[in-house]
Design a protein around this motif. Structure first.
Motif, short mmCIF file in Angstrom:
data_model
loop_
_atom_site.label_atom_id
_atom_site.label_comp_id
_atom_site.label_asym_id
_atom_site.label_seq_id
_atom_site.Cartn_x
_atom_site.Cartn_y
_atom_site.Cartn_z
N ILE A 66 0.84 -1.20 0.00
CA ILE A 66 0.00 0.00 0.00
C ILE A 66 0.87 1.25 0.00
O ILE A 66 0.59 2.22 -0.71
CB ILE A 66 -0.95 -0.01 1.22
N HIS A 67 1.94 1.24 0.79
CA HIS A 67 2.83 2.40 0.84
C HIS A 67 3.43 2.67 -0.54
O HIS A 67 3.47 3.81 -1.00
CB HIS A 67 3.96 2.17 1.85
N HIS A 68 3.92 1.62 -1.21
CA HIS A 68 4.47 1.78 -2.55
C HIS A 68 3.43 2.35 -3.51
O HIS A 68 3.73 3.26 -4.29
CB HIS A 68 4.95 0.43 -3.09
N CYS A 69 2.23 1.82 -3.45
CA CYS A 69 1.19 2.25 -4.38
C CYS A 69 0.83 3.72 -4.17
O CYS A 69 0.67 4.47 -5.14
CB CYS A 69 -0.05 1.38 -4.22
N ALA A 112 -6.90 4.95 -9.10
CA ALA A 112 -5.85 4.29 -8.33
C ALA A 112 -5.87 4.71 -6.87
O ALA A 112 -5.75 3.88 -5.96
CB ALA A 112 -4.49 4.59 -8.96
N ARG A 113 -6.06 6.00 -6.64
CA ARG A 113 -6.08 6.49 -5.26
C ARG A 113 -7.22 5.83 -4.47
O ARG A 113 -7.03 5.40 -3.32
CB ARG A 113 -6.24 8.00 -5.24
N MET A 114 -8.39 5.76 -5.07
CA MET A 114 -9.53 5.18 -4.36
C MET A 114 -9.31 3.69 -4.06
O MET A 114 -9.65 3.21 -2.97
CB MET A 114 -10.80 5.36 -5.19
N LEU A 115 -8.74 2.96 -4.99
CA LEU A 115 -8.49 1.54 -4.76
C LEU A 115 -7.45 1.32 -3.67
O LEU A 115 -7.59 0.42 -2.84
CB LEU A 115 -8.04 0.87 -6.06
N ASP A 132 -8.10 -6.87 -1.76
CA ASP A 132 -8.09 -5.43 -2.02
C ASP A 132 -6.67 -4.93 -2.27
O ASP A 132 -6.45 -4.03 -3.10
CB ASP A 132 -8.72 -4.68 -0.85
N ILE A 133 -5.70 -5.49 -1.55
CA ILE A 133 -4.30 -5.10 -1.76
C ILE A 133 -3.87 -5.47 -3.17
O ILE A 133 -3.23 -4.69 -3.88
CB ILE A 133 -3.39 -5.77 -0.71
N SER A 134 -4.21 -6.68 -3.62
CA SER A 134 -3.82 -7.13 -4.96
C SER A 134 -4.45 -6.26 -6.04
O SER A 134 -3.80 -5.89 -7.02
CB SER A 134 -4.20 -8.60 -5.15
N ILE A 135 -5.73 -5.94 -5.88
CA ILE A 135 -6.40 -5.09 -6.86
C ILE A 135 -5.72 -3.73 -6.93
O ILE A 135 -5.43 -3.21 -8.02
CB ILE A 135 -7.89 -4.92 -6.50
N ALA A 136 -5.44 -3.14 -5.77
CA ALA A 136 -4.79 -1.83 -5.73
C ALA A 136 -3.39 -1.89 -6.33
O ALA A 136 -2.98 -0.99 -7.07
CB ALA A 136 -4.74 -1.32 -4.29
N LYS A 137 -2.66 -2.94 -6.00
CA LYS A 137 -1.29 -3.06 -6.48
C LYS A 137 -1.23 -3.14 -8.01
O LYS A 137 -0.43 -2.45 -8.65
CB LYS A 137 -0.65 -4.31 -5.86
N VAL A 138 -2.07 -3.98 -8.60
CA VAL A 138 -2.05 -4.12 -10.05
C VAL A 138 -2.46 -2.82 -10.73
O VAL A 138 -1.78 -2.34 -11.66
CB VAL A 138 -2.98 -5.27 -10.50
N HIS A 139 -3.55 -2.24 -10.27
CA HIS A 139 -4.06 -1.04 -10.95
C HIS A 139 -3.13 0.15 -10.77
O HIS A 139 -2.85 0.88 -11.74
CB HIS A 139 -5.46 -0.68 -10.47
N ALA A 140 -2.65 0.37 -9.55
CA ALA A 140 -1.80 1.55 -9.30
C ALA A 140 -0.51 1.48 -10.10
O ALA A 140 -0.07 2.49 -10.67
CB ALA A 140 -1.50 1.66 -7.81
N ALA A 142 4.75 -9.72 -8.67
CA ALA A 142 4.48 -9.33 -10.05
C ALA A 142 2.98 -9.24 -10.30
O ALA A 142 2.16 -9.85 -9.60
CB ALA A 142 5.10 -10.36 -11.00
N ASP A 143 2.61 -8.46 -11.32
CA ASP A 143 1.20 -8.30 -11.67
C ASP A 143 0.49 -9.65 -11.74
O ASP A 143 -0.64 -9.81 -11.24
CB ASP A 143 1.07 -7.61 -13.03
N GLU A 144 1.15 -10.63 -12.38
CA GLU A 144 0.50 -11.90 -12.64
C GLU A 144 0.16 -12.65 -11.34
O GLU A 144 -0.87 -13.33 -11.25
CB GLU A 144 1.40 -12.77 -13.53
#
Length: 404
Positions: A260-263, A311-314, A333-341, A383-385
């Motif tokens: 989350i911090h990285h995103c 991205a911010r909202m996710l 939720d972390i995975s969704i945010a990470k991929v999209h951000a 990784a995204d995948e």
């Protein structure tokens, strides 16, 4: 679901103070600091300018903002700190100025949760105080490190000691670090998730070699992303963090909030890229007007805004889930945010570079660094995948499938 993702009164006050501090002390010397950090070669953890900025931040009460423990940090929620991360993400070295840089933050969190009193005194206290830096060694060149159960670095018992042999790479900030937190396989016959042990290894331990700093898009300076080799590195039993076999679980514990911090930091540099793009479009002469009159340029600016806000909202939703239900409940939720951000910020910076033309490819602007960081974020911290597989698994389970 609680949809209030805004700052608390405490978070709002800290954000105002942090913004004023960065405008007064950080951004005026950003280029000078960039050059100083690029030349850093160890063993000192910080250069003179960085040391001075860190002292000012600590004196200003802008220190250890990431720590939720009010006795050690500011007791902020993950949502609050997510907003502050966005602000810090506008400058590459701004997180380090406030002692909030990776991998130190993740290492401090697992030391806080799992270290013995003696380990805390030796490593956690100086990290909290900012007198040393650390690195985290998990990734290996010979295996797919997105699955840490398959790591090949081995730790074997030798009486009361452990002997570590192995090969690690892309170890961020290793040059100038005093501590290396190492994940090694200590019991290859155990269940895959119980094979690994986390070790606290001083960087000056005989046999621990920094082979090189790996060039990333042609850059290999500063604390870098190192390749390490462990040649019969001997550590005592008190170097084990937690219990033998708990390394994988500790590694997972470390990654959640860090992602989350990285995103959120990436959203900070995306916002800065957008500001540069808007200003360039509004002032660059083009066919009797400015670039901002061109429909295609306006579309790029609009898409940037959509990508940044989504991205911010996710990311804040994931932070809120951690606050309300804990890290394990927030994996989806972390995975969704990470991929999209990661993808969104790369797209935003890429469009900003396009609007700047040839200037966007130069190091006269921070866009090239932002693009490199955005591209790396699609691999680092999973990784995204890997995250897409996690998201799909949750989708199947929602409909009663994939229970195994």
């Amino acid at each position: 679901m609680n949809t209030d993702l805004s700052l608390s009164p405490q978070g709002t006050a800290l954000r105002e103070r942090l913004s004023a501090f960065l405008d007064e002390h950080f951004f005026p010397v950003e280029a000078e600091l960039d050059a100083e950090m690029d030349a850093l070669d160890g063993p000192e953890p910080f250069g003179p300018l960085m040391s001075e900025l860190r002292k000012r931040a600590r004196d200003a009460g802008l220190w250890n903002l990431f720590l939720a423990d009010p006795a050690l940090g500011h007791g902020l929620s993950n949502v609050d700190y997510g907003h502050l991360c966005e602000l810090l993400g506008r400058g590459m070295w701004a997180p380090m100025v406030t002692n909030g840089n990776f991998p130190d933050t993740g290492n401090m969190e697992i030391l806080h949760d799992h270290a013995t009193p003696e380990q805390r005194a030796r490593w956690l206290t100086p990290l909290f105080e900012g007198s040393i830096r650390s690195c985290f060694a998990m990734t290996e060149p010979e295996v797919a490190s997105s699955d840490p159960t398959g790591i090949q670095t081995m730790a074997r018992r030798a009486g009361d000691d452990w002997i570590i042999n192995g090969h690690k790479w892309f170890i961020s900030n290793a040059a100038g670090a005093q501590l290396c937190v190492v994940l090694a396989c200590s019991d290859p016959g155990a269940d895959p998730h119980l094979r690994g042990t986390m070790f606290l290894v001083p960087m000056d331990t005989p046999g621990l070699e920094i082979v090189r700093r790996i060039p990333i898009f042609g850059h290999a300076g500063g604390p870098g992303h190192a390749e390490l080799r462990f040649h019969d590195v001997r550590v005592s039993a008190d170097a084990v963090l937690g219990q033998p076999g708990a390394g994988f679980l500790i590694a997972q514990d470390r990654l959640g909030p860090g992602r989350i911090h990285h995103c959120m930091r990436s959203i900070g540099w995306a916002e800065r890229a957008q500001e540069l793009a808007v200003d360039r479009a509004a002032t660059r002469a083009h066919q009797g007007g400015t670039l901002s009159k061109a429909q295609l340029v306006r579309e790029m600016l609009a898409r940037n805004r959509i990508d940044i806000d989504a991205a911010r909202m996710l990311v804040l939703r994931a932070a809120s889930t951690i606050d309300r239900h804990g890290k394990q409940a927030a994996y989806r939720d972390i995975s969704i945010a990470k991929v999209h951000a990661a993808r969104a910020t790369q797209d935003v910076v890429d469009r900003a570079m396009q609007i700047h033309g040839a200037l966007g490819l130069s190091d006269d602007l921070p866009l090239t660094k932002m693009w490199a960081m955005s591209r790396a974020l699609r691999i680092g911290d999973g990784a995204d995948e890997v995250h897409l597989m996690t998201i799909a698994k949750h989708e199947l389970r929602r409909r009663g499938h994939d229970r195994g």
